[in-house]
Motif scaffolding. Structure first.
Motif, PDB file in Angstrom:
ATOM      1  N   GLY A   1      75.073  34.876  29.203  1.00  8.29           N
ATOM      2  CA  GLY A   1      75.763  35.494  28.083  1.00  8.29           C
ATOM      3  C   GLY A   1      75.035  35.227  26.775  1.00  8.29           C
ATOM      4  O   GLY A   1      74.489  34.147  26.549  1.00  8.29           O
TER       5      GLY A   1
ATOM      6  N   SER B   1      71.829  43.625  26.585  1.00  7.41           N
ATOM      7  CA  SER B   1      71.707  42.172  26.491  1.00  7.41           C
ATOM      8  C   SER B   1      70.556  41.726  27.388  1.00  7.41           C
ATOM      9  O   SER B   1      70.391  42.239  28.497  1.00  7.41           O
TER      10      SER B   1
ATOM     11  N   GLN C   1      75.461  47.392  25.473  1.00  4.48           N
ATOM     12  CA  GLN C   1      75.895  46.620  26.631  1.00  4.48           C
ATOM     13  C   GLN C   1      75.884  45.154  26.210  1.00  4.48           C
ATOM     14  O   GLN C   1      74.842  44.535  26.068  1.00  4.48           O
TER      15      GLN C   1
ATOM     16  N   ASP D   1      82.021  42.593  28.079  1.00 12.07           N
ATOM     17  CA  ASP D   1      82.821  41.788  29.001  1.00 12.07           C
ATOM     18  C   ASP D   1      83.897  41.000  28.269  1.00 12.07           C
ATOM     19  O   ASP D   1      84.435  40.024  28.790  1.00 12.07           O
TER      20      ASP D   1
ATOM     21  N   LYS E   1      85.519  40.829  38.247  1.00  8.81           N
ATOM     22  CA  LYS E   1      84.438  41.142  39.178  1.00  8.81           C
ATOM     23  C   LYS E   1      84.898  41.013  40.638  1.00  8.81           C
ATOM     24  O   LYS E   1      84.112  41.219  41.551  1.00  8.81           O
TER      25      LYS E   1
ATOM     26  N   SER F   1      70.203  40.622  31.761  1.00  9.97           N
ATOM     27  CA  SER F   1      71.414  41.140  32.381  1.00  9.97           C
ATOM     28  C   SER F   1      71.035  42.292  33.299  1.00  9.97           C
ATOM     29  O   SER F   1      70.557  43.329  32.844  1.00  9.97           O
TER      30      SER F   1
ATOM     31  N   ARG G   1      76.900  41.354  26.778  1.00  6.78           N
ATOM     32  CA  ARG G   1      77.275  40.330  27.773  1.00  6.78           C
ATOM     33  C   ARG G   1      77.436  38.993  27.071  1.00  6.78           C
ATOM     34  O   ARG G   1      76.460  38.377  26.650  1.00  6.78           O
ATOM     35  N   ARG G   2      78.677  38.534  26.936  1.00  7.91           N
ATOM     36  CA  ARG G   2      78.940  37.279  26.249  1.00  7.91           C
ATOM     37  C   ARG G   2      79.383  36.175  27.202  1.00  7.91           C
ATOM     38  O   ARG G   2      79.450  35.017  26.808  1.00  7.91           O
ATOM     39  N   ARG G   3      79.668  36.519  28.452  1.00  2.00           N
ATOM     40  CA  ARG G   3      80.173  35.545  29.410  1.00  2.00           C
ATOM     41  C   ARG G   3      79.114  35.186  30.449  1.00  2.00           C
ATOM     42  O   ARG G   3      78.051  35.772  30.501  1.00  2.00           O
ATOM     43  N   ASP G   4      79.410  34.202  31.251  1.00  7.45           N
ATOM     44  CA  ASP G   4      78.563  33.762  32.361  1.00  7.45           C
ATOM     45  C   ASP G   4      77.293  33.070  31.864  1.00  7.45           C
ATOM     46  O   ASP G   4      77.090  32.884  30.668  1.00  7.45           O
TER      47      ASP G   4
END
Length: 255
Positions: A73, A190, A65, A135, A165, A193, A67-70
């Motif tokens: 990330g 990640s 999983q 993502d 989203k 998250s 998560r590179r954004r937000d």
């Protein structure tokens, strides 16, 4: 009250609820409650079905999983940790299987160590299957583009889901990804998250996490680690006797 953090562990530390709660749920309150209350609907199951079929053909399934954004990330370096962690899990898994087969010739039903990436009738069986929930398209297609020689021998699969989203279809695919993550043999998430935390809690599987230090670690519990214990300590009902070693260690479990 509503919140984005798992506070069930706090309730289990409340002296008025502790005995009954621990008797009902043991150390897996989140897993038991979430599976009882939340089940994938027909749409989510239909989206997930093709990947579940692929997973059923693998000796080992590892889910990432990413998560590179937000705001939370992970960095490119931390993503590298996740990929290296997947390789190490793969090595450890088959080392253990090999040692087990030497002492016991009987293989686990449906998981023969002789199964490799080869055809059998109209089906293909994979020794190691990676399910990627990311993502961004780059992480999804990392193995697919053939540029990473270190991933030779791994077969990767992902949902071609819309990266949004704000639309219903994006939410449906996100739930399908959560469902598929929970079905993997090993889960790498990640840090910070809730997407990943919910997944391993829902499945009652102890996850692996990438740390900022450049290392990967496996947690000691399947329950979500992101309980915001710092905030809990500011509650008016807080008592220092609640500070068990498990709860204290959750403060830094994501490095």
């Amino acid at each position: 009250f509503y919140g984005t953090h798992w506070t069930g562990a706090t309730i289990q530390h409340n002296p008025y609820f502790r005995t009954a709660s621990c008797k009902l749920f043991g150390n897996d309150a989140f897993g038991i409650l979430s599976r009882a209350l939340l089940r994938p609907n027909a749409v989510v199951q239909r989206i997930a079905a093709p990947v579940l079929e692929e997973m059923s053909r693998a000796v080992l399934t590892i889910a990432l999983q990413i998560r590179r954004r937000d705001s939370y990330g992970i960095s490119a370096a931390m993503e590298e940790v996740m990929w290296r962690c997947a390789q190490q899990i793969r090595v450890l898994h088959f080392q253990r299987r090999t040692l087990g087969d030497r002492s016991n010739k009987a293989s686990t039903p449906g998981h023969s160590t002789g199964r490799n990436e080869s055809g059998l009738g109209n089906q293909t069986f994979y020794r190691t299957l990676l399910f990627i929930a990311a993502d961004n398209d780059r992480s999804r297609k990392r193995i697919e583009d053939g540029s990473s020689k270190e991933h030779t021998g791994l077969h990767a699969i992902y949902l071609s889901s819309p990266l949004t989203k704000t639309e219903l279809v994006g939410i449906q695919y996100a739930f399908a990804e959560m469902y598929l993550l929970s079905k993997a043999d090993e889960i790498i998430i990640s840090p910070y998250s809730s997407f990943g935390s919910f997944t391993h809690g829902w499945s009652s599987k102890v996850p692996w996490i990438a740390l900022r230090s450049g290392e990967g670690m496996q947690t000691t519990s399947s329950m979500p680690c992101d309980v915001y214990w710092f905030g809990v300590q500011r509650l008016s009902c807080f008592n220092a006797s609640m500070l068990s070693s498990e709860m204290v260690n959750m403060d830094s479990c994501y490095g």
